[in-house]
Each structure stands twice: as C-alpha cells, then as structure tokens.
Design a protein around this motif. Sequence first.
Motif, PDB file in Angstrom:
ATOM      1  N   ASP A 157       0.833  -1.214   0.000  1.00  0.00           N
ATOM      2  CA  ASP A 157       0.000   0.000   0.000  1.00  0.00           C
ATOM      3  C   ASP A 157       0.864   1.260   0.000  1.00  0.00           C
ATOM      4  O   ASP A 157       0.494   2.280  -0.594  1.00  0.00           O
ATOM      5  CB  ASP A 157      -0.979  -0.003   1.176  1.00  0.00           C
ATOM      6  CG  ASP A 157      -0.304  -0.158   2.529  1.00  0.00           C
ATOM      7  OD1 ASP A 157       0.839  -0.648   2.571  1.00  0.00           O
ATOM      8  OD2 ASP A 157      -0.930   0.188   3.550  1.00  0.00           O
ATOM      9  N   ASP A 158       2.068   1.152   0.609  1.00  0.00           N
ATOM     10  CA  ASP A 158       3.010   2.286   0.574  1.00  0.00           C
ATOM     11  C   ASP A 158       3.364   2.630  -0.873  1.00  0.00           C
ATOM     12  O   ASP A 158       3.482   3.810  -1.224  1.00  0.00           O
ATOM     13  CB  ASP A 158       4.316   1.928   1.304  1.00  0.00           C
ATOM     14  CG  ASP A 158       4.139   1.771   2.803  1.00  0.00           C
ATOM     15  OD1 ASP A 158       4.740   2.550   3.547  1.00  0.00           O
ATOM     16  OD2 ASP A 158       3.409   0.856   3.209  1.00  0.00           O
ATOM     17  N   CYS A 159       3.577   1.584  -1.678  1.00  0.00           N
ATOM     18  CA  CYS A 159       3.953   1.791  -3.091  1.00  0.00           C
ATOM     19  C   CYS A 159       2.906   2.636  -3.812  1.00  0.00           C
ATOM     20  O   CYS A 159       3.247   3.566  -4.551  1.00  0.00           O
ATOM     21  CB  CYS A 159       4.114   0.446  -3.809  1.00  0.00           C
ATOM     22  SG  CYS A 159       5.570  -0.485  -3.307  1.00  0.00           S
ATOM     23  N   LEU A 160       1.636   2.329  -3.573  1.00  0.00           N
ATOM     24  CA  LEU A 160       0.560   3.082  -4.229  1.00  0.00           C
ATOM     25  C   LEU A 160       0.433   4.494  -3.650  1.00  0.00           C
ATOM     26  O   LEU A 160       0.251   5.455  -4.394  1.00  0.00           O
ATOM     27  CB  LEU A 160      -0.775   2.337  -4.097  1.00  0.00           C
ATOM     28  CG  LEU A 160      -0.945   1.100  -4.979  1.00  0.00           C
ATOM     29  CD1 LEU A 160      -2.266   0.416  -4.676  1.00  0.00           C
ATOM     30  CD2 LEU A 160      -0.871   1.459  -6.459  1.00  0.00           C
ATOM     31  N   TYR A 161       0.521   4.606  -2.335  1.00  0.00           N
ATOM     32  CA  TYR A 161       0.365   5.911  -1.686  1.00  0.00           C
ATOM     33  C   TYR A 161       1.477   6.872  -2.115  1.00  0.00           C
ATOM     34  O   TYR A 161       1.226   8.028  -2.459  1.00  0.00           O
ATOM     35  CB  TYR A 161       0.361   5.748  -0.164  1.00  0.00           C
ATOM     36  CG  TYR A 161       0.024   7.025   0.567  1.00  0.00           C
ATOM     37  CD1 TYR A 161      -1.290   7.500   0.609  1.00  0.00           C
ATOM     38  CD2 TYR A 161       1.012   7.761   1.216  1.00  0.00           C
ATOM     39  CE1 TYR A 161      -1.602   8.679   1.274  1.00  0.00           C
ATOM     40  CE2 TYR A 161       0.708   8.936   1.892  1.00  0.00           C
ATOM     41  CZ  TYR A 161      -0.606   9.392   1.907  1.00  0.00           C
ATOM     42  OH  TYR A 161      -0.917  10.565   2.562  1.00  0.00           O
ATOM     43  N   LEU A 162       2.716   6.357  -2.118  1.00  0.00           N
ATOM     44  CA  LEU A 162       3.847   7.206  -2.506  1.00  0.00           C
ATOM     45  C   LEU A 162       3.821   7.537  -3.997  1.00  0.00           C
ATOM     46  O   LEU A 162       4.223   8.626  -4.401  1.00  0.00           O
ATOM     47  CB  LEU A 162       5.169   6.536  -2.125  1.00  0.00           C
ATOM     48  CG  LEU A 162       5.413   6.401  -0.608  1.00  0.00           C
ATOM     49  CD1 LEU A 162       6.630   5.530  -0.338  1.00  0.00           C
ATOM     50  CD2 LEU A 162       5.584   7.768   0.049  1.00  0.00           C
ATOM     51  N   SER A 163       3.332   6.602  -4.810  1.00  0.00           N
ATOM     52  CA  SER A 163       3.178   6.877  -6.255  1.00  0.00           C
ATOM     53  C   SER A 163       2.155   7.987  -6.469  1.00  0.00           C
ATOM     54  O   SER A 163       2.368   8.887  -7.289  1.00  0.00           O
ATOM     55  CB  SER A 163       2.725   5.608  -6.996  1.00  0.00           C
ATOM     56  OG  SER A 163       3.745   4.637  -6.996  1.00  0.00           O
ATOM     57  N   ALA A 164       1.056   7.923  -5.711  1.00  0.00           N
ATOM     58  CA  ALA A 164       0.016   8.965  -5.797  1.00  0.00           C
ATOM     59  C   ALA A 164       0.592  10.318  -5.392  1.00  0.00           C
ATOM     60  O   ALA A 164       0.380  11.330  -6.072  1.00  0.00           O
ATOM     61  CB  ALA A 164      -1.153   8.597  -4.891  1.00  0.00           C
ATOM     62  N   TYR A 165       1.351  10.321  -4.305  1.00  0.00           N
ATOM     63  CA  TYR A 165       1.923  11.564  -3.791  1.00  0.00           C
ATOM     64  C   TYR A 165       2.970  12.128  -4.760  1.00  0.00           C
ATOM     65  O   TYR A 165       3.048  13.344  -4.967  1.00  0.00           O
ATOM     66  CB  TYR A 165       2.542  11.320  -2.409  1.00  0.00           C
ATOM     67  CG  TYR A 165       2.320  12.471  -1.471  1.00  0.00           C
ATOM     68  CD1 TYR A 165       1.067  12.701  -0.906  1.00  0.00           C
ATOM     69  CD2 TYR A 165       3.354  13.353  -1.154  1.00  0.00           C
ATOM     70  CE1 TYR A 165       0.849  13.775  -0.052  1.00  0.00           C
ATOM     71  CE2 TYR A 165       3.142  14.426  -0.293  1.00  0.00           C
ATOM     72  CZ  TYR A 165       1.893  14.637   0.242  1.00  0.00           C
ATOM     73  OH  TYR A 165       1.667  15.698   1.073  1.00  0.00           O
ATOM     74  N   ALA A 166       3.750  11.206  -5.372  1.00  0.00           N
ATOM     75  CA  ALA A 166       4.771  11.629  -6.348  1.00  0.00           C
ATOM     76  C   ALA A 166       4.109  12.318  -7.538  1.00  0.00           C
ATOM     77  O   ALA A 166       4.544  13.392  -7.977  1.00  0.00           O
ATOM     78  CB  ALA A 166       5.577  10.419  -6.812  1.00  0.00           C
TER      79      ALA A 166
END
Length: 205
Positions: A157-166
């Motif tokens: 879920d970190d991967c998706l959250y950080l991708s969204a934030y990026a």
Amino acid sequence: SLESQINIKENEKNKFQLNLNSALKENEKLLNENQKLEEELKKEKEAVEVQKRKISEIESNGNNIINSYEKLLSALDEYEKGDFVSSAFILIHEVKAEYLENDGLKKYNELVEKTFSKAAHTLYKDGLDLYRNDQYDEAVEKFNKSLEISDSEYFSDDCLYLSAYARYNQGNKEDALSYYRELLNKYPDSNYAKNSEIILKKLEN
C-alpha cells in the motif's frame, strides 16, 4: 435400292447412338473414378496436414519445455548471486510453469516463494530512496515493478500511496487520483485509506 440405303443409314445411326451411349457411360465412369481419386487425394492431403500440425506441436512443446528449464536455471543462478529482482522477473516473464514437471515445478514454486517477497522489497526500498531525492518518475517505476512482482506485502500500500503523492507533487492530478482510487480499492484497511479518501475528495472537487 432406296429401302436398303435407308436401312444402312438407320443401322449406322443406331451404331452411332450405341457408340455414343457407350462413350458417355465410359466417360461418366471415368469422371466418377477421377472424382473418387480426387476425394482420396484430398483426404490424404488432410491427413498429412494433420500429421504436420501434430509434429509442429510436438516440436513447439519440446522447445517450450527446454526453454522453460533453461530459464528456470537462469533464475536460480540470479537468485544464488543475490539478484532477487532479476530472478523474479525471469520467473514471471520467461519461465512457462505449465511446461515444468515434478522436480522442475517443485523448484519453480520454491524459487517463487524465496524470491518474490525479497525482490518486491528491494524495489520498494529503491523507490523510497528515489522518492526522497525527488526523482519521482524513477520512484514510481520502481514502486510499480514492486507491485508487479507481489502486491500482498506489508509495504504494497506504501507503493501506491507514494506513487500517488509523487504524481501529485509533479502536478499530475489524473495519475494521482488513479493511484489513490487503486489504493482504496485494493487495500481498504490500509493506514493510508482515511487520508487517501480526504485527498481524493479535495482533488475531485
């Protein structure tokens, strides 16, 4: 006399008719035989084509079996060298598990078990380093690859959250929305779920 001449002509006519009928029958017989031969030849050609296809399938299967075992050995080699990412991608994209049997399939499953989680974690950590250095495109690429290998890790879920934030930091609102939605859809119990819902509502307005 005229009568005998008529009789001769009549006989000739009858003979001609007989000959014609005989010739027509013979021709019909030949045509039937020819048709039978053509049908037999067609069947033989079809049988040959079926055999060719079978041989081609056997050869193709043989090549796939050999190739899959060779790629499995390559994946094992990469794993033993400590390159879990390369090993995982060989297993995903190059080894066709359906062509492996017994020991080969057992080794494949063992390697998947050993490799996928480590490879996904390596890519997540690489992505995190890139993200911290504001290298957002490269970071998102690593996060996506991590999810491709395994999307059921504690950091998925970190991967998706950080991708969204990026993407949000890059001003790419559409991609950011897409990642937030995917996170909520895949990981509704994530620690990021509540925050993602709030950001989504802001971005969608």
